[in-house]
Design a protein around this motif. Structure first.
Motif, PDB file in Angstrom:
ATOM      1  N   GLU A  64       0.839  -1.200   0.000  1.00 17.02           N
ATOM      2  CA  GLU A  64       0.000   0.000   0.000  1.00 17.02           C
ATOM      3  C   GLU A  64       0.870   1.245   0.000  1.00 17.02           C
ATOM      4  OE1 GLU A  64      -2.054   3.413   1.505  1.00 17.02           O
ATOM      5  OE2 GLU A  64      -0.602   2.316   2.706  1.00 17.02           O
ATOM      6  N   GLY A  65       1.963   1.219   0.778  1.00 18.66           N
ATOM      7  CA  GLY A  65       2.872   2.357   0.807  1.00 18.66           C
ATOM      8  C   GLY A  65       3.514   2.616  -0.544  1.00 18.66           C
ATOM      9  N   SER A  66       3.904   1.543  -1.226  1.00 16.98           N
ATOM     10  CA  SER A  66       4.491   1.688  -2.558  1.00 16.98           C
ATOM     11  C   SER A  66       3.473   2.237  -3.547  1.00 16.98           C
ATOM     12  CB  SER A  66       5.008   0.338  -3.061  1.00 16.98           C
ATOM     13  OG  SER A  66       6.015  -0.144  -2.216  1.00 16.98           O
ATOM     14  N   GLN A  67       2.265   1.710  -3.501  1.00 20.44           N
ATOM     15  CA  GLN A  67       1.220   2.188  -4.403  1.00 20.44           C
ATOM     16  C   GLN A  67       0.882   3.645  -4.121  1.00 20.44           C
ATOM     17  OE1 GLN A  67      -1.995  -0.556  -3.837  1.00 20.44           O
ATOM     18  NE2 GLN A  67      -1.068  -2.129  -5.128  1.00 20.44           N
ATOM     19  N   GLU A  68       0.891   4.023  -2.858  1.00 19.72           N
ATOM     20  CA  GLU A  68       0.586   5.407  -2.499  1.00 19.72           C
ATOM     21  C   GLU A  68       1.627   6.361  -3.085  1.00 19.72           C
ATOM     22  OE1 GLU A  68      -0.160   8.139   1.478  1.00 19.72           O
ATOM     23  OE2 GLU A  68      -0.063   5.963   1.668  1.00 19.72           O
ATOM     24  N   GLN A  69       2.884   5.968  -3.063  1.00 17.52           N
ATOM     25  CA  GLN A  69       3.931   6.811  -3.640  1.00 17.52           C
ATOM     26  C   GLN A  69       3.739   6.993  -5.143  1.00 17.52           C
ATOM     27  OE1 GLN A  69       6.215   8.625  -2.025  1.00 17.52           O
ATOM     28  NE2 GLN A  69       5.195   7.902  -0.192  1.00 17.52           N
ATOM     29  N   VAL A  70       3.410   5.905  -5.833  1.00 19.85           N
ATOM     30  CA  VAL A  70       3.185   5.983  -7.280  1.00 19.85           C
ATOM     31  C   VAL A  70       1.991   6.888  -7.578  1.00 19.85           C
ATOM     32  CG1 VAL A  70       2.518   4.664  -9.328  1.00 19.85           C
ATOM     33  CG2 VAL A  70       4.264   3.769  -7.783  1.00 19.85           C
ATOM     34  N   VAL A  71       0.918   6.718  -6.821  1.00 23.14           N
ATOM     35  CA  VAL A  71      -0.281   7.541  -7.026  1.00 23.14           C
ATOM     36  C   VAL A  71       0.028   9.010  -6.753  1.00 23.14           C
ATOM     37  CG1 VAL A  71      -2.591   8.028  -6.107  1.00 23.14           C
ATOM     38  CG2 VAL A  71      -1.926   5.684  -6.642  1.00 23.14           C
ATOM     39  N   ASN A  72       0.829   9.291  -5.729  1.00 18.75           N
ATOM     40  CA  ASN A  72       1.198  10.680  -5.435  1.00 18.75           C
ATOM     41  C   ASN A  72       1.982  11.306  -6.584  1.00 18.75           C
ATOM     42  OD1 ASN A  72      -0.057  10.815  -2.947  1.00 18.75           O
ATOM     43  ND2 ASN A  72       1.763  10.213  -1.815  1.00 18.75           N
ATOM     44  N   VAL A  73       2.926  10.578  -7.150  1.00 20.72           N
ATOM     45  CA  VAL A  73       3.709  11.104  -8.272  1.00 20.72           C
ATOM     46  C   VAL A  73       2.814  11.337  -9.484  1.00 20.72           C
ATOM     47  CG1 VAL A  73       5.537  10.556  -9.929  1.00 20.72           C
ATOM     48  CG2 VAL A  73       5.896  10.155  -7.485  1.00 20.72           C
ATOM     49  N   LEU A  74       1.948  10.360  -9.782  1.00 19.45           N
ATOM     50  CA  LEU A  74       1.025  10.520 -10.911  1.00 19.45           C
ATOM     51  C   LEU A  74       0.073  11.696 -10.681  1.00 19.45           C
ATOM     52  CD1 LEU A  74       0.166   6.801 -11.746  1.00 19.45           C
ATOM     53  CD2 LEU A  74       1.660   8.362 -13.020  1.00 19.45           C
ATOM     54  N   GLY A  75      -0.377  11.855  -9.442  1.00 22.06           N
ATOM     55  CA  GLY A  75      -1.250  12.979  -9.111  1.00 22.06           C
ATOM     56  C   GLY A  75      -0.561  14.318  -9.297  1.00 22.06           C
ATOM     57  N   LEU A  76       0.711  14.394  -8.911  1.00 22.28           N
ATOM     58  CA  LEU A  76       1.465  15.632  -9.117  1.00 22.28           C
ATOM     59  C   LEU A  76       1.603  15.954 -10.602  1.00 22.28           C
ATOM     60  CD1 LEU A  76       4.296  15.358  -6.454  1.00 22.28           C
ATOM     61  CD2 LEU A  76       2.548  17.123  -6.597  1.00 22.28           C
ATOM     62  N   LEU A  77       1.924  14.935 -11.395  1.00 27.00           N
ATOM     63  CA  LEU A  77       2.078  15.158 -12.835  1.00 27.00           C
ATOM     64  C   LEU A  77       0.754  15.570 -13.471  1.00 27.00           C
ATOM     65  CD1 LEU A  77       4.428  12.168 -13.711  1.00 27.00           C
ATOM     66  CD2 LEU A  77       5.027  14.597 -13.564  1.00 27.00           C
ATOM     67  N   LEU A  78      -0.315  14.867 -13.132  1.00 28.04           N
ATOM     68  CA  LEU A  78      -1.631  15.206 -13.672  1.00 28.04           C
ATOM     69  C   LEU A  78      -2.068  16.593 -13.206  1.00 28.04           C
ATOM     70  CD1 LEU A  78      -4.111  14.315 -15.312  1.00 28.04           C
ATOM     71  CD2 LEU A  78      -5.021  13.328 -13.200  1.00 28.04           C
ATOM     72  N   GLY A  79      -1.835  16.891 -11.926  1.00 29.99           N
ATOM     73  CA  GLY A  79      -2.179  18.214 -11.404  1.00 29.99           C
ATOM     74  C   GLY A  79      -1.435  19.319 -12.120  1.00 29.99           C
ATOM     75  N   TYR A  80      -0.177  19.089 -12.425  1.00 30.27           N
ATOM     76  CA  TYR A  80       0.606  20.078 -13.168  1.00 30.27           C
ATOM     77  C   TYR A  80       0.019  20.305 -14.564  1.00 30.27           C
ATOM     78  CZ  TYR A  80       4.493  22.287 -15.584  1.00 30.27           C
ATOM     79  OH  TYR A  80       5.256  23.147 -16.314  1.00 30.27           O
ATOM     80  N   CYS A  81      -0.345  19.219 -15.230  1.00 29.56           N
ATOM     81  CA  CYS A  81      -0.940  19.334 -16.570  1.00 29.56           C
ATOM     82  C   CYS A  81      -2.282  20.069 -16.519  1.00 29.56           C
ATOM     83  CB  CYS A  81      -1.118  17.954 -17.196  1.00 29.56           C
ATOM     84  SG  CYS A  81       0.443  17.138 -17.564  1.00 29.56           S
TER      85      CYS A  81
END
Length: 130
Positions: A64-81
C-alpha cells in the motif's frame, strides 16, 4: 483526515489572495496538514487490517505504501498538466479546485461506506448507538 487536508489546501490557495493575513492562513494550512497526518495515521492501521484477510498485514501495508507513492507522483504530474491547461484565470482555478475537492470528498465517503470493520471500539460504538 482528507477533509482536514482539503481545508489546508484551500487555506494555502487563499493565503496569497489575502496578503494582510498571509502568515495566519499559511500557519492554519500547516496545522490542517498536520492534523490530517495524525488522523490518517490513526485510522490507517484499522483500515489496512480490514483488507488483510490471510495474516498478510505487513505485506499489505508495504504494498500500500508503494502504491501510495506511485499515485502521489502521478497525481502531481496530472495536477501540473491540469493547472497548465486551466491557468487562464484565478476564477477558473478556484472552480476546478472546488469541483475536484467535492469529487474527492464524495469518493472518500463512498469508499468508507464499503468498509466492514470487524471490531467496534468505543467511538464507533457511540456512533452506532446514536
Amino acid at each position: 483526515a482528507d477533509v482536514a487536508n482539503d481545508c489546508g489546501l484551500a487555506l494555502q490557495m487563499a493565503a496569497p489572495l489575502c496578503r494582510d493575513r498571509f502568515v495566519l492562513l499559511a500557519c492554519l494550512a500547516a496545522a490542517c496538514h498536520c492534523a490530517c497526518g495524525v488522523m490518517a495515521g490513526a485510522t490507517k492501521a484499522s483500515i489496512s487490517r480490514h483488507f488483510a484477510v490471510r495474516g498478510n498485514f505487513e505485506e499489505l501495508v508495504s504494498k500500500e505504501g508503494s502504491q501510495e507513492q506511485v499515485v502521489n507522483v502521478l497525481g502531481l504530474l496530472l495536477g501540473y498538466c491540469v493547472l497548465k491547461a486551466l491557468n487562464e484565470s484565478t476564477e477558473t482555478v478556484l472552480v476546478a479546485f472546488v469541483l475536484l475537492t467535492l469529487l474527492h470528498v464524495l469518493a472518500n465517503i463512498m469508499a468508507v461506506r464499503q468498509l466492514r470493520l470487524r471490531t467496534v471500539n468505543e467511538p464507533r460504538f457511540r456512533v452506532l448507538m446514536d
